[in-house]
Scaffold this motif. Sequence first.
Motif, PDB file in Angstrom:
ATOM      1  N   TRP A  25      33.272   5.301  45.353  1.00  0.00           N
ATOM      2  CA  TRP A  25      34.352   6.416  45.001  1.00  0.00           C
ATOM      3  C   TRP A  25      33.979   6.572  43.414  1.00  0.00           C
ATOM      4  CZ3 TRP A  25      39.159   4.364  42.513  1.00  0.00           C
ATOM      5  CH2 TRP A  25      40.212   5.516  42.277  1.00  0.00           C
ATOM      6  N   CYS A  26      34.319   7.639  42.865  1.00  0.00           N
ATOM      7  CA  CYS A  26      33.871   8.030  41.591  1.00  0.00           C
ATOM      8  C   CYS A  26      35.182   7.488  40.530  1.00  0.00           C
ATOM      9  CB  CYS A  26      34.019   9.480  41.409  1.00  0.00           C
ATOM     10  SG  CYS A  26      35.491  10.454  41.833  1.00  0.00           S
ATOM     11  N   CYS A  82      39.740  12.638  44.109  1.00  0.00           N
ATOM     12  CA  CYS A  82      39.345  12.405  45.517  1.00  0.00           C
ATOM     13  C   CYS A  82      40.023  11.681  46.461  1.00  0.00           C
ATOM     14  CB  CYS A  82      37.906  11.736  45.010  1.00  0.00           C
ATOM     15  SG  CYS A  82      36.839  12.790  44.367  1.00  0.00           S
ATOM     16  N   CYS A 108      30.119   9.157  45.093  1.00  0.00           N
ATOM     17  CA  CYS A 108      31.278   9.206  45.521  1.00  0.00           C
ATOM     18  C   CYS A 108      31.429  10.085  46.889  1.00  0.00           C
ATOM     19  CB  CYS A 108      32.177   9.843  44.579  1.00  0.00           C
ATOM     20  SG  CYS A 108      33.925  10.246  45.268  1.00  0.00           S
ATOM     21  N   CYS A 134      33.438  13.405  46.404  1.00  0.00           N
ATOM     22  CA  CYS A 134      32.854  14.669  45.390  1.00  0.00           C
ATOM     23  C   CYS A 134      31.396  14.463  44.901  1.00  0.00           C
ATOM     24  CB  CYS A 134      33.693  14.485  44.101  1.00  0.00           C
ATOM     25  SG  CYS A 134      33.301  13.049  43.245  1.00  0.00           S
TER      26      CYS A 134
END
Lengths: 493, 493
Positions: B438-439, B444, B476, B479
């Motif tokens: 995950w960014c 998101c 991510c 995204c």
Amino acid sequence: MSEPTTEQELGITKSKEHETGEWYAEVVRKAKLASYGPEGMSGFIITRPRGYALWEAIRDDLDEQFKSTGVRNAYFPVFIPESYLQREKDIIEGFDPEVAWVTHGGHDELEERLAVRPTSESIITPYMSQWIRSHRDLPLRVNQWCGVVRWEATETKPFFRTKEFLWQEGHTAHRSREDALEETFRRLDQYESTYEDLLAMPVLKGEKPEHDKFPGAHTTTTIEALMPDGKSVQGSTSHYLGTSFAEAFDITYADEDEEQNLAHTTSWGISWRAIGALIMTHSDDQGLVLPPTVAPEQVVVVPIWQSDTKDEVLEYAEELTAELEEDGVRVKLDDREGRNPGFKFNEWELKGVPLRIEIGPNEVDDDELTLVHRPDGESTVEDRENADETVQDHLDEVYAKLYATAEEILEDGVREADTRDEILGTIGQHGGYVKAPWCGEEACETEVKDQIAAEIVMVPFEEEDDLADGDHDETCAVCDDDAERTAYFAKSY
Amino acid sequence: MSEPTTEQELGITKSKEHETGEWYAEVVRKAKLASYGPEGMSGFIITRPRGYALWEAIRDDLDEQFKSTGVRNAYFPVFIPESYLQREKDIIEGFDPEVAWVTHGGHDELEERLAVRPTSESIITPYMSQWIRSHRDLPLRVNQWCGVVRWEATETKPFFRTKEFLWQEGHTAHRSREDALEETFRRLDQYESTYEDLLAMPVLKGEKPEHDKFPGAHTTTTIEALMPDGKSVQGSTSHYLGTSFAEAFDITYADEDEEQNLAHTTSWGISWRAIGALIMTHSDDQGLVLPPTVAPEQVVVVPIWQSDTKDEVLEYAEELTAELEEDGVRVKLDDREGRNPGFKFNEWELKGVPLRIEIGPNEVDDDELTLVHRPDGESTVEDRENADETVQDHLDEVYAKLYATAEEILEDGVREADTRDEILGTIGQHGGYVKAPWCGEEACETEVKDQIAAEIVMVPFEEEDDLADGDHDETCAVCDDDAERTAYFAKSY
Ligand SMILES: [Zn+2]
Ligand SMILES: [Zn+2]
């Protein structure tokens, strides 16, 4: 709002004897038992850890007694719908004028106002009614430890008079009058045990006069404790409610023959007022005094050193502390730098630690301990060996001293009178309880109350009251009609 | 409103797997854990003795852990002035929309509205500020066990979603970031211990993503428990608040050089939602299942007799019960007449008694016991001799079985995904947790939430998260930007 920080601020400046109210407030604040609530919340207090620990001790003691005799705890909502309080009005006057009302949830006005619980009969009893179907469901005993709110506009006195207070309320249902009465007295005896065996406070047991019973109750029994200022504190009450609540809330059960019967109910409670009575009873002009049973620290070890003796004294004190701790004693070693022993003595006296152990170079050399009792300053030198037993003996002695002092005050505080003037004169001069023959009419109490603000706080139980059987010539001290009972008049908290 | 009284009504009729919500409500009601509040008080529950006993077990376990690590209990008022809640708004959004407001005391309107406490930061922190003057006053640790009210307009689910709930809120102040972080993790570990060693529930520990932290917190750590329906329950939280509350409420202390410093604070809490998670985790289509650690009755002894064997069977059962009781086992002898053994088995299964001991003529003749485990019905015959050890072994076995089953569900319930579609598909199909790179952007999470109502319930602590050091090529899952952390997506309670 600021807390004491300097040596001077630590000391108690008021006299217990001459300025009792101010003295009490000062002890509560400086021993860090409670703080006053914020602006906009007069009548509320913050119970600080040292104060809350006292409540925990009382709660744990009673909770164990309750549970070992069939009581189970529950939790009912903090709110009670207004209509539920109304429903109770048939039997009791209700707490309406003293209720804090919730009118809004979030941004919305509620359809029905909710009372913040002033007591929980009106919500607990309907549920008991649901839960009881058959004789197999009896006895049903439910208790809750909670806070209640009563919006009384009186001066705040921490633990004695606060708009919110912590308490316990027990509610039970039984098959018969006998069972319910037995329950009523069982709980009263348990409260007595907590006062006498935990709080070192001898108390009187009896019942309230007819006109002063809990509304709807058949019998209200009470624990009364005499404060050193000569006033009586109602320490807890236990009510036999007959079948009046069962009628109002439909608590019925089917017996073995499937016949429907009304249950007999009781209720009983003690509040944190017990903490107030505890403080008031034992404490003195040096500050808080606590029995070892409830003291957060039972023993404080104070090492007394010069630079050349510091190491050996500290080591000796540390070993002692560790040993006592291991034996389950609640002990604190005060090895703070930058505070002299005198400062430490004063601080721990103010905070009510029952036993101080002083360790100096002499104690180290002679393998001894110097033990000082908080209540009277009595100092004893004992062998270091078997410190745990020695300390336990001294803690027991401190308890016995506190109890004996309170007992003497109670015994000296009960006087007799045969006339209205004697009642007024004796209470006026000495305070305490005045025993007098009484006709049973409220009017005779009112006459005394109007004169001197004393009331009948207690009547001995029938079987302990010589006047109850009618076989005597005594007449009421106030009106001269035939005496029916012995009344204890006193000013009360 | 009426309670089950006939044999048929005793049984659970809903399926845990297929009608989880209805099944849960039925178990709570029929095992007599809680009743719904009265009319006009939707969202409130009555916690009955069997339910409250579970809360007492959780409270006692944590209270002991807290006290042995420097925490002391206190009690702050049930009300908080509106202006105090406002003051907090600089740092946190506040609970305004969820507050129950007291507007009247008795017949009088209050000058300032009082909130029924939704949480107590805003009143505890100002007092901590008063009590802290010097580094000698630190660390300061205060905890309270109390009820709080939040006026949420959601469907009631006993223990999971109620307008009033019982909880514990701890508030501490420390000299440094390190001390406060240590405190934060110490409390989280204690909650974990309560879940794993008392409630037989393995849990995950981690932190909340930046956008989901407690308002004003620097770090919010969390305990997450996976329910059999595939949803995650936030079991408790522990917050490192940095110096933000200290700034807002002026919590400063003088250090050794008389320099003024801001304190670092923490807060941490667990609510009776833990009871809900406990019920949901272990119970089944026969009713409540409890680990022996918290069960009000650990063992039920059911004698099985014919008229010619009644005396010997009952005597044997009574002796066994007395012996176990003496050894500290919470044991109940069900010697009711007019109920057959099958009825009794069902009733105690419904109520969640972990171990049943059956005593019939065969057991008496052979000097044996038949022990039946609640979770899986496993039946074992053991010697009567050393019954206390045998029973303890079986109680331990029952605990181990419950833990193992829950552990398997948790282990199977963590899956991995690398794309948005995989996240959605896996949660849609299996529920549980989906681990994904995950960014760090809330957007998101929102994309997933909008599709399937799952969110990031947890991120592993930095030192346990492979992606936290940036030394990798992961992107991510949503995204495709560089991945900063591993996120655990799940639907949650
Ligand atoms: Zn008279
Ligand atoms: Zn992203």
